[in-house]
Design an enzyme around this catalytic site. Sequence first.
Site, mmCIF file in Angstrom:
data_model
loop_
_atom_site.group_PDB
_atom_site.id
_atom_site.type_symbol
_atom_site.label_atom_id
_atom_site.label_comp_id
_atom_site.label_asym_id
_atom_site.label_seq_id
_atom_site.Cartn_x
_atom_site.Cartn_y
_atom_site.Cartn_z
ATOM 1 N N ASP A 123 0.863 -1.185 0.000
ATOM 2 C CA ASP A 123 0.000 0.000 0.000
ATOM 3 C C ASP A 123 0.895 1.229 0.000
ATOM 4 O O ASP A 123 1.580 1.490 0.979
ATOM 5 C CB ASP A 123 -0.910 -0.007 1.225
ATOM 6 C CG ASP A 123 -1.987 1.069 1.151
ATOM 7 O OD1 ASP A 123 -1.847 2.007 0.331
ATOM 8 O OD2 ASP A 123 -2.961 0.974 1.913
ATOM 9 N N ARG A 125 -0.292 4.321 -0.680
ATOM 10 C CA ARG A 125 -1.122 5.524 -0.630
ATOM 11 C C ARG A 125 -0.628 6.494 0.441
ATOM 12 O O ARG A 125 -0.009 6.097 1.425
ATOM 13 C CB ARG A 125 -2.589 5.151 -0.368
ATOM 14 C CG ARG A 125 -3.244 4.510 -1.566
ATOM 15 C CD ARG A 125 -4.648 4.050 -1.261
ATOM 16 N NE ARG A 125 -4.659 3.006 -0.247
ATOM 17 C CZ ARG A 125 -5.760 2.407 0.191
ATOM 18 N NH1 ARG A 125 -6.940 2.773 -0.281
ATOM 19 N NH2 ARG A 125 -5.692 1.471 1.099
#
Length: 169
Positions: A123, A125
């Site tokens: 991830d 983000r």
Amino acid sequence: MIKRLGERDLKTKYGTFREVLYYDGQKESIAIVMGDVAGGEDVLCRIHSHCVGAHIFNSVECDCREQMAAAQSMIENEGRGVIIWLDQEAKGNGHLALIESTPFKLAGDPQAVAYQKAGYRADARDYQSAAQIIADLNIASIVLLANDDSKADNLRRDGINVTRTRTLA
Ligand SMILES: [Zn+2]
């Protein structure tokens, strides 16, 4: 630091939102706002990362479209809330990562593991833009519209006051 560049009213299937475009020097981010959120506590908030498959090509491999519709509908029902769109496709890894992770996914790996096996982060983000947008809109605290709690933890790390998570329905 993020800058507010422009705004207008946006008519949607779920009512009219105020659309505000931000730019951080590299990427655009867009907030759509309904009702008076300034100074507001427990403002419904969806942080929605881009998904080419769902939003452009009607892919049935994920439920990003349905999640956006549910968030807009919940905000319309409450009459107040904000959705922040972030330009971070495929958990921030970019669309090529999604394509390259597909063989691993088809072999049975969860998406996060498939990204790692393809050489990307589980991830990648980043919610700093979202944190700055929430601060710019002068929102005191949010109820995060999401189907799991991990996003709330990441937002809190970036300084957003998340009261709780509410499941999209
Ligand atoms: Zn998707």
